[in-house]
Design an enzyme around this catalytic site. Structure first.
Site, PDB file in Angstrom:
ATOM      1  N   GLU A  24       0.841  -1.205   0.000  1.00 35.67           N
ATOM      2  CA  GLU A  24       0.000   0.000   0.000  1.00 35.67           C
ATOM      3  C   GLU A  24       0.872   1.249   0.000  1.00 35.67           C
ATOM      4  O   GLU A  24       1.842   1.338   0.757  1.00 35.67           O
ATOM      5  CB  GLU A  24      -0.893  -0.015   1.235  1.00 35.67           C
ATOM      6  CG  GLU A  24      -2.259   0.549   0.991  1.00 35.67           C
ATOM      7  CD  GLU A  24      -3.066  -0.288   0.012  1.00 35.67           C
ATOM      8  OE1 GLU A  24      -3.227   0.176  -1.141  1.00 35.67           O
ATOM      9  OE2 GLU A  24      -3.526  -1.372   0.378  1.00 35.67           O
ATOM     10  N   HIS A  25       0.496   2.203  -0.868  1.00 36.97           N
ATOM     11  CA  HIS A  25       1.255   3.450  -1.039  1.00 36.97           C
ATOM     12  C   HIS A  25       2.681   3.164  -1.526  1.00 36.97           C
ATOM     13  O   HIS A  25       3.604   3.919  -1.229  1.00 36.97           O
ATOM     14  CB  HIS A  25       1.285   4.266   0.269  1.00 36.97           C
ATOM     15  CG  HIS A  25      -0.047   4.883   0.596  1.00 36.97           C
ATOM     16  ND1 HIS A  25      -0.506   6.024  -0.027  1.00 36.97           N
ATOM     17  CD2 HIS A  25      -1.028   4.513   1.451  1.00 36.97           C
ATOM     18  CE1 HIS A  25      -1.707   6.336   0.456  1.00 36.97           C
ATOM     19  NE2 HIS A  25      -2.039   5.429   1.354  1.00 36.97           N
TER      20      HIS A  25
ATOM     21  N   ASP B 173       3.016   2.156  -4.934  1.00 34.99           N
ATOM     22  CA  ASP B 173       3.033   2.196  -6.408  1.00 34.99           C
ATOM     23  C   ASP B 173       3.609   3.499  -6.947  1.00 34.99           C
ATOM     24  O   ASP B 173       4.190   3.502  -8.021  1.00 34.99           O
ATOM     25  CB  ASP B 173       1.652   1.883  -7.004  1.00 34.99           C
ATOM     26  CG  ASP B 173       0.581   2.879  -6.628  1.00 34.99           C
ATOM     27  OD1 ASP B 173       0.775   3.644  -5.661  1.00 34.99           O
ATOM     28  OD2 ASP B 173      -0.463   2.892  -7.294  1.00 34.99           O
TER      29      ASP B 173
ATOM     30  N   SER C 208     -26.566   3.632 -18.200  1.00 32.43           N
ATOM     31  CA  SER C 208     -26.103   2.933 -17.009  1.00 32.43           C
ATOM     32  C   SER C 208     -27.292   2.668 -16.096  1.00 32.43           C
ATOM     33  O   SER C 208     -27.887   3.608 -15.560  1.00 32.43           O
ATOM     34  CB  SER C 208     -25.053   3.768 -16.257  1.00 32.43           C
ATOM     35  OG  SER C 208     -24.848   3.205 -14.972  1.00 32.43           O
TER      36      SER C 208
ATOM     37  N   GLY D  29     -17.072   4.160  -5.817  1.00 31.85           N
ATOM     38  CA  GLY D  29     -16.531   5.092  -4.839  1.00 31.85           C
ATOM     39  C   GLY D  29     -16.213   4.462  -3.498  1.00 31.85           C
ATOM     40  O   GLY D  29     -16.083   5.168  -2.499  1.00 31.85           O
ATOM     41  N   SER D  30     -16.072   3.132  -3.446  1.00 26.30           N
ATOM     42  CA  SER D  30     -15.768   2.535  -2.139  1.00 26.30           C
ATOM     43  C   SER D  30     -14.394   1.884  -2.137  1.00 26.30           C
ATOM     44  O   SER D  30     -14.105   1.008  -1.328  1.00 26.30           O
ATOM     45  CB  SER D  30     -16.841   1.526  -1.745  1.00 26.30           C
ATOM     46  OG  SER D  30     -16.833   0.455  -2.639  1.00 26.30           O
ATOM     47  N   GLY D  31     -13.546   2.289  -3.087  1.00 27.14           N
ATOM     48  CA  GLY D  31     -12.164   1.816  -3.066  1.00 27.14           C
ATOM     49  C   GLY D  31     -11.942   0.508  -3.809  1.00 27.14           C
ATOM     50  O   GLY D  31     -10.860  -0.060  -3.739  1.00 27.14           O
TER      51      GLY D  31
ATOM     52  N   SER E 139     -12.287   0.358  -7.026  1.00 25.77           N
ATOM     53  CA  SER E 139     -11.828   0.808  -8.333  1.00 25.77           C
ATOM     54  C   SER E 139     -12.821   0.559  -9.457  1.00 25.77           C
ATOM     55  O   SER E 139     -12.501  -0.045 -10.485  1.00 25.77           O
ATOM     56  CB  SER E 139     -10.482   0.156  -8.656  1.00 25.77           C
ATOM     57  OG  SER E 139      -9.693   1.104  -9.285  1.00 25.77           O
TER      58      SER E 139
ATOM     59  N   ASP F 197      -4.613  -0.432 -10.679  1.00 24.18           N
ATOM     60  CA  ASP F 197      -6.038  -0.752 -10.805  1.00 24.18           C
ATOM     61  C   ASP F 197      -6.385  -1.246 -12.202  1.00 24.18           C
ATOM     62  O   ASP F 197      -7.101  -2.229 -12.379  1.00 24.18           O
ATOM     63  CB  ASP F 197      -6.883   0.493 -10.480  1.00 24.18           C
ATOM     64  CG  ASP F 197      -6.572   1.035  -9.101  1.00 24.18           C
ATOM     65  OD1 ASP F 197      -5.897   0.334  -8.330  1.00 24.18           O
ATOM     66  OD2 ASP F 197      -6.993   2.173  -8.811  1.00 24.18           O
TER      67      ASP F 197
HETATM   68  P1  ADP Z   1     -13.755   4.045  -7.366  1.00 27.45           P
HETATM   69  O1  ADP Z   1     -12.905   3.888  -8.586  1.00 27.45           O
HETATM   70  O2  ADP Z   1     -12.991   3.884  -6.095  1.00 27.45           O
HETATM   71  O3  ADP Z   1     -14.982   3.181  -7.382  1.00 27.45           O
HETATM   72  P2  ADP Z   1     -14.035   6.689  -8.444  1.00 27.45           P
HETATM   73  O4  ADP Z   1     -14.572   7.956  -7.875  1.00 27.45           O
HETATM   74  O5  ADP Z   1     -12.644   6.675  -8.960  1.00 27.45           O
HETATM   75  O6  ADP Z   1     -14.261   5.561  -7.335  1.00 27.45           O
HETATM   76  O7  ADP Z   1     -14.951   6.222  -9.660  1.00 27.45           O
HETATM   77  C1  ADP Z   1     -16.364   6.173  -9.527  1.00 27.45           C
HETATM   78  C2  ADP Z   1     -16.980   6.732 -10.805  1.00 27.45           C
HETATM   79  O8  ADP Z   1     -16.892   5.745 -11.866  1.00 27.45           O
HETATM   80  C3  ADP Z   1     -18.461   6.990 -10.668  1.00 27.45           C
HETATM   81  O9  ADP Z   1     -18.679   8.277 -10.112  1.00 27.45           O
HETATM   82  C4  ADP Z   1     -18.915   6.925 -12.121  1.00 27.45           C
HETATM   83  O10 ADP Z   1     -18.589   8.127 -12.803  1.00 27.45           O
HETATM   84  C5  ADP Z   1     -18.047   5.814 -12.687  1.00 27.45           C
HETATM   85  N1  ADP Z   1     -18.770   4.521 -12.606  1.00 27.45           N
HETATM   86  C6  ADP Z   1     -18.476   3.461 -11.817  1.00 27.45           C
HETATM   87  N2  ADP Z   1     -19.371   2.450 -11.993  1.00 27.45           N
HETATM   88  C7  ADP Z   1     -20.251   2.884 -12.929  1.00 27.45           C
HETATM   89  C8  ADP Z   1     -21.426   2.314 -13.534  1.00 27.45           C
HETATM   90  N3  ADP Z   1     -21.861   1.094 -13.227  1.00 27.45           N
HETATM   91  N4  ADP Z   1     -22.077   3.074 -14.454  1.00 27.45           N
HETATM   92  C9  ADP Z   1     -21.622   4.303 -14.772  1.00 27.45           C
HETATM   93  N5  ADP Z   1     -20.563   4.890 -14.230  1.00 27.45           N
HETATM   94  C10 ADP Z   1     -19.870   4.198 -13.312  1.00 27.45           C
HETATM   95 MG    MG Z   2     -11.241   5.124  -9.119  1.00 28.58          MG
END
Ligand code: ADP
Ligand code: MG
Length: 374
Positions: free
Chosen positions: A14-15, A17, A48, A108-110, A112, A158
Site C-alpha cells: 500500500e502506497h 506504487d 447505465s 466510490g468505495s475503493g 476501483s 487498478d
Molecule cells: P472508485 O474507482 O474507487 O470506485 P471513483 O470515484 O474513482 O471511485 O470512480 C467512480 C466513478 O466511476 C463513478 O462516479 C462513475 O462516474 C463511474 N462509474 C463506476 N461504476 C459505474 C457504472 N456502473 N455506471 C456508470 N458509471 C460508473
Molecule cells: Mg477510481
C-alpha cells in the site's frame, strides 16, 4: 456482445506504487457489465442502470478534437477518455455502439469501479475493431484516460488488475519494470472486503501530501548518501537502518513505511506459496501497523475493523486496503469458518463503532473479457 470487467482489492503493497514499488491486487467477482450492439455510425448511446443515466458520445468529434479533454462530465469522461486514447494510439476511428451497463461493483468505495469501467470499454473496442492490443497496452491507455479525462493521477495497479488478472490468483506487479506474476491463492482461503462504513475523507489532499513527503525523503537520502537514488524502491534494508535516522520527520517514517512495505510484499509471495497462515497473518498485521504509525493513513474505524476481524474465528490476516482515512479493510478468511467469522467480526465492530459495516465475500476472477454468446 457482452463484456465484463472486474473491480479489485489490494492484498498488500500500500502506497508503494508511486514509489516504483511492489503491489499485489486481486480482481474480484464484483464487476461491471455491458450488453452492446455496434452501430453503423460513430455515435455511442449508453445507459447505465446503476446510475439511471444515459450518455451520448460522438467518436468523430472526439477524434477531431485531437484528444483535447472535452467538456465531458460524470461517467462519460471514462468512456470518452478510453476512446480517445485508443484512437490516438491506433490512429483509427472506432465503431459506434449502443448498450446498457449494469454492475455488482459498488462505486466510490475503493474497489476501483472507475478502472473497471475503463477496462470494460478498452476490451470492447479492442475486440469489436480488432485492434489487437495486448493487456498491458490497454492498461496503460486506460491509466492515461484516468489521468487526462478524470484528472486522477493514479498508478497502473487498478487498470492492470482489472485487465490482466487470472482466476484463483493475485497479480504481483513491479510498478517500475511492469513485470507481472500470477500468484496462486490457497483455495481454502476467501477474500473478505470489510467496509467500515466510514466514507474516505480528505484522501485527495493527504494523498498528494504523502507523495510529496516521499519525494522529500528521496532528496534527503540523496544528500546524506552523496549519490542519486531513483526512488524509495532503491533503498535497501541495510541502507535504511543506517541512514533513515538522519532524516527529518515525517520523511523518516514515510520512507520507513515504503521500504518495509516493499519487503513485506516479497515476503508475502513466499508465504502464499507455502500457504503459511502464520506468516500471512504477521505480514498483514505489520503492514497495517506501518500504515497506521509510520504512514499515518489509518483512522479509528479502520483500526477497530482490523481488531474485530483478527479476533473472529477463521481470520488468516487483515489490514486496511486502499488509500486509507476510512473505506475498507481486506481480510483473508478460512473458507470453512466463513459464517462464524462474519457473525463475530460484524458484532465486534458494531460494538465499537457508530458506522454500519458491510462485508463483501469475494472470489478472485480473471480480468476483463468478452463473454461467450448466450
Ligand atoms: P472508485 O474507482 O474507487 O470506485 P471513483 O470515484 O474513482 O471511485 O470512480 C467512480 C466513478 O466511476 C463513478 O462516479 C462513475 O462516474 C463511474 N462509474 C463506476 N461504476 C459505474 C457504472 N456502473 N455506471 C456508470 N458509471 C460508473
Ligand atoms: Mg477510481
Amino acid at each position: 456482445m457482452r463484456v465484463r470487467a472486474p473491480g479489485r482489492v489490494n492484498l498488500i503493497g500500500e502506497h508503494t506504487d508511486y514509489n516504483d514499488g511492489f503491489v499485489l491486487p486481486v480482481a474480484i467477482d464484483r464487476e461491471i457489465r455491458l450488453h452492446a450492439q455496434p452501430r453503423a455510425d460513430h455515435r455511442c448511446l449508453l445507459y447505465s442502470e446503476t446510475l439511471d443515466e444515459q450518455i451520448e458520445i460522438d467518436l468523430t468529434r472526439l477524434q477531431e478534437s485531437k484528444g483535447e479533454p472535452l467538456s465531458c462530465t460524470g461517467w462519460a469522461r471514462y468512456v470518452a477518455g478510453v476512446a480517445v486514447m485508443l484512437m490516438r494510439h491506433t490512429g483509427r476511428l472506432l465503431t459506434g455502439i449502443e448498450g446498457v451497463i449494469s454492475s455488482t461493483l459498488p462505486t466510490g468505495s475503493g474497489l476501483s469501479s472507475s478502472a473497471a469501467l475503463e477496462a470494460l470499454f478498452a476490451t470492447l473496442w479492442n475486440h469489436l475493431d480488432q485492434l489487437q492490443l495486448d493487456g498491458w497496452t490497454l492498461a496503460q491507455l486506460c491509466q492515461q484516460a484516468e489521468h487526462e479525462y478524470a484528472g486522477v493521477h493514479c498508478g497502473i495497479m487498478d487498470q492492470a488488475a482489472s485487465l490482466l488478472a487470472q482466476r484463483g490468483s493475485a497479480l504481483f506487479l513491479d510498478t517500475r519494470t511492469l513485470q507481472t506474476r500470477h500468484v496462486p491463492l490457497p483455495s481454502d482461503w476467501l477474500i473478505v472486503v470489510a467496509d467500515t462504513g466510514k466514507p474516505r475523507a480528505l484522501s485527495g489532499s493527504e494523498y498528494n501530501q504523502r507523495r510529496a513527503e516521499c519525494q522529500q525523503a528521496v532528496e534527503q537520502l540523496q544528500a546524506v548518501l552523496g549519490q542519486p537514488i531513483g526512488a524509495l524502491r532503491d533503498v535497501s534494508a541495510e541502507v535504511a537502518s543506517l541512514y533513515l535516522p538522519l532524516l527529518s520527520e515525517p520523511s523518516r517514517r514515510r520512507a520507513r513505511h515504503v521500504i518495509s512495505e516493499n519487503a513485506r510484499v516479497l515476503a508475502f509471495l513466499d508465504a502464499l506459496a507455502r500457504a503459511d497462515a502464520h506468516a500471512v497473518r504477521h505480514l498483514m498485521r505489520a503492514s497495517h501497523a506501518s500504515l497506521r504509525d509510520d504512514y499515518e493513513v489509518s483512522c479509528a474505524e479502520l483500526d477497530q475493523m482490523v481488531a474485530a476481524c483478527l479476533e473472529a474465528p477463521g481470520c488468516v490476516g487483515v489490514r486496511l486496503t486502499g488509500a486509507g482515512f476510512g473505506g475498507a479493510c481486506v481480510a483473508l478468511v478460512e473458507r470453512a469458518r466463513l459464517d462464524p467469522f462474519l457473525k463475530e467480526a460484524d458484532a465486534a465492530y458494531r460494538a465499537q463503532s457508530d458506522y454500519t459495516p458491510q462485508f463483501l465475500v469475494c472470489e478472485s476472477v480473471e480480468g476483463a473479457s468478452v463473454m461467450p454468446q448466450a
